[in-house]
Write a protein that holds these residues in place. Structure first.
Motif, mmCIF file in Angstrom:
data_model
loop_
_atom_site.group_PDB
_atom_site.id
_atom_site.type_symbol
_atom_site.label_atom_id
_atom_site.label_comp_id
_atom_site.label_asym_id
_atom_site.label_seq_id
_atom_site.Cartn_x
_atom_site.Cartn_y
_atom_site.Cartn_z
ATOM 1 N N ALA A 103 0.860 -1.191 0.000
ATOM 2 C CA ALA A 103 0.000 0.000 0.000
ATOM 3 C C ALA A 103 0.894 1.239 0.000
ATOM 4 O O ALA A 103 0.513 2.299 -0.499
ATOM 5 C CB ALA A 103 -0.901 -0.004 1.237
ATOM 6 N N SER A 104 2.102 1.102 0.539
ATOM 7 C CA SER A 104 3.043 2.232 0.549
ATOM 8 C C SER A 104 3.327 2.697 -0.875
ATOM 9 O O SER A 104 3.324 3.904 -1.155
ATOM 10 C CB SER A 104 4.359 1.837 1.214
ATOM 11 O OG SER A 104 4.132 1.253 2.461
ATOM 12 N N ASP A 206 -8.018 4.345 2.215
ATOM 13 C CA ASP A 206 -7.065 3.274 2.480
ATOM 14 C C ASP A 206 -7.821 2.141 3.172
ATOM 15 O O ASP A 206 -8.280 2.292 4.306
ATOM 16 C CB ASP A 206 -5.949 3.837 3.379
ATOM 17 C CG ASP A 206 -4.870 2.805 3.680
ATOM 18 O OD1 ASP A 206 -5.101 1.606 3.464
ATOM 19 O OD2 ASP A 206 -3.793 3.210 4.166
ATOM 20 N N SER A 233 -3.855 -3.850 0.174
ATOM 21 C CA SER A 233 -2.555 -4.508 0.257
ATOM 22 C C SER A 233 -2.733 -5.949 0.682
ATOM 23 O O SER A 233 -3.737 -6.297 1.309
ATOM 24 C CB SER A 233 -1.723 -3.765 1.300
ATOM 25 O OG SER A 233 -0.566 -4.470 1.629
ATOM 26 N N SER A 235 -0.626 -7.077 2.784
ATOM 27 C CA SER A 235 0.174 -7.100 4.025
ATOM 28 C C SER A 235 -0.579 -7.608 5.244
ATOM 29 O O SER A 235 -0.075 -8.462 5.970
ATOM 30 C CB SER A 235 0.702 -5.700 4.340
ATOM 31 O OG SER A 235 1.751 -5.363 3.472
ATOM 32 N N LYS A 236 -1.775 -7.079 5.509
ATOM 33 C CA LYS A 236 -2.373 -7.282 6.829
ATOM 34 C C LYS A 236 -3.323 -8.477 6.857
ATOM 35 O O LYS A 236 -3.069 -9.462 7.525
ATOM 36 C CB LYS A 236 -3.090 -6.006 7.282
ATOM 37 C CG LYS A 236 -2.248 -4.746 7.149
ATOM 38 C CD LYS A 236 -1.102 -4.659 8.127
ATOM 39 C CE LYS A 236 -0.243 -3.434 7.813
ATOM 40 N NZ LYS A 236 0.552 -2.929 8.880
HETATM 41 C C1 PLP Z 1 -3.108 2.470 7.388
HETATM 42 C C2 PLP Z 1 -1.913 1.885 6.689
HETATM 43 N N1 PLP Z 1 -1.725 2.149 5.372
HETATM 44 C C3 PLP Z 1 -0.672 1.666 4.709
HETATM 45 C C4 PLP Z 1 0.282 0.876 5.330
HETATM 46 C C5 PLP Z 1 1.443 0.352 4.522
HETATM 47 O O1 PLP Z 1 1.361 -1.032 4.315
HETATM 48 P P1 PLP Z 1 2.118 -1.892 3.230
HETATM 49 O O2 PLP Z 1 3.033 -0.993 2.473
HETATM 50 O O3 PLP Z 1 2.849 -2.961 3.988
HETATM 51 O O4 PLP Z 1 1.082 -2.510 2.340
HETATM 52 C C6 PLP Z 1 0.128 0.554 6.696
HETATM 53 C C7 PLP Z 1 1.131 -0.262 7.414
HETATM 54 O O5 PLP Z 1 1.141 -0.382 8.629
HETATM 55 C C8 PLP Z 1 -1.004 1.083 7.389
HETATM 56 O O6 PLP Z 1 -1.220 0.832 8.703
#
Ligand code: PLP
Length: 389
Positions: A103-104, A206, A233, A235-236
């Protein structure tokens, strides 16, 4: 001094994560043999589901080691579009789904195509700290709007309207949110979108914690309109932080400029991760992810009253993510110092509010329930002893 002169001026605004210092100290203490309970870490404690790892291993064995198209594997973009339909009944053109390095990467891409120098972007304070830096990187002005429990720590249409100026170009919200775990309802998102549209701006949502929802409706801003940028993402919810894979669903007219920019700044998201993520939508993985969601919910349901019984004030039950954002004024007037002492004396690592903005940071602490129930219970007992209850 000379060294600093060679660093660009915009770097003056880029702050470190204070919690990284605490994490480093926690690791040092562990290396010295101390036991530390980690409630500071904003990533799943579970490893990536086995079928996804296996798909990644197979992709490597099959020789998928080259670049993908800049916007990602067509098959993955299609699967993501399909998932929006299956889960939320929303039809999304897969060509609007752009794969990014987390997501970054998506946030960086979106800010880069939207924001001119001096443009303002509204965001909630407390909020995810990197957001203001993404705006700064493109020479925009992040505008932190203080939010509290009365609005469940989220922006709403009135706050957006009141904070809007001629310089405002965009509003960024997150649901569920980091650090508060609170959600925006479809109606609230709809109302914010209305204001943003009337003002001629752009809404960015987001949804990185989508799927990690325990109460209330699980929704996507894509059900509201096509002109919203929706970020997500692996990621989570999918437990893939280290794979660095995310996506953005962009309004159709932005796809071409974002493609051009992605070609230049990333070339493409990680190929291995994209092949692995093709497996993330299988029935087998869905079962694993649901078990994990329920485990997070059990942890939240344990930790919330436990912290309240210690004197932390958590006025809004967070419906998602894996965070509790607690007011700590009954116990300390300085949450940063409290977090430091808690680590040193009791071996419990937490994140002080300072990392999440300027709105009463010294009064708040974020607890992440990204560790087992057993560890959480041990952490609570250690805090109880520390505060002398
Ligand atoms: C609200 C939010 N957005 C974006 C990110 C970025 O996540 P990533 O780049 O791992 O997908 C995070 C990571 O903690 C987050 O908490």
């Amino acid at each position: 001094m000379n060294k600093c002169r060679s660093v660009a001026r915009r770097m003056q605004h880029i702050q470190p994560f204070y919690v990284m210092d605490l994490l480093a100290q926690a690791r040092d203490l562990e290396a010295q043999g101390r036991s530390i309970i980690h409630m500071e870490i904003g990533e799943p404690d579970f490893v990536t589901p086995a079928p996804i790892i296996e798909a990644g291993q197979n992709a490597l064995r099959a020789g998928y080691t080259h670049y993908t198209p800049a916007l990602g594997l067509p098959a993955l973009r299609q699967k993501i579009a399909d998932a929006y339909y299956i889960r939320y009944g929303v039809s999304v053109d897969p060509l609007r789904v752009l794969m990014t390095p987390g997501a970054s990467g998506a946030l960086q891409l979106v800010m880069s195509v939207l924001i001119n120098p001096g443009d303002a972007v509204l965001m909630a304070d407390p909020g995810y700290p990197c957001n203001r830096h993404f705006v700064r990187l493109v020479e925009g002005e992040p505008i932190s709007v203080p939010v509290g429990s009365e609005t469940a720590y989220q922006l709403n249409a009135d706050l957006v309207a009141a904070a809007w100026t001629p310089q405002t170009r965009a509003v960024l919200v997150a649901s569920p949110s980091n650090p508060t775990g609170t959600l925006l309802s479809v109606q609230a998102l709809y109302d914010i979108h209305q204001v943003v549209q009337e003002k001629g701006g752009v809404l960015i949502v987001d949804e990185i914690y989508q799927g990690l929802v325990y109460d209330g409706e699980c929704c996507s801003a894509l059900s509201i309109a096509d002109d919203i940028f929706v970020i997500n993402s692996f990621s989570k919810y999918y437990g893939m932080t280290g794979w660095r894979l995310g996506w953005v669903v962009a309004p159709p007219e932005y796809v071409e400029p974002m493609d051009r920019l992605a070609q230049n700044i990333f070339l493409a998201a990680v190929t291995l991760s994209q092949h692995a993520a093709l497996e993330a939508f299988s029935a087998e993985v869905a079962v694993i992810l649901e078990e994990r969601r329920q485990e997070y919910m059990r942890r939240r349901n344990y930790l919330l009253p436990a912290l309240q019984s210690l004197g932390f004030d958590i006025p809004v039950v967070p419906g998602g993510a894996f965070y509790l954002y607690a007011r700590s004024t009954q116990l300390t007037q300085d949450s940063f110092q409290f977090a430091q002492l808690l680590l040193d004396k009791a071996g419990v690592a937490v994140t002080p509010g300072r990392d999440f903005g300027r709105h009463r940071p010294e009064q708040h602490i974020r607890f992440a329930y990204t560790t087992s129930l057993k560890n959480l219970a041990e952490g609570v007992e250690r805090i109880r002893c520390f505060i002398g209850d």
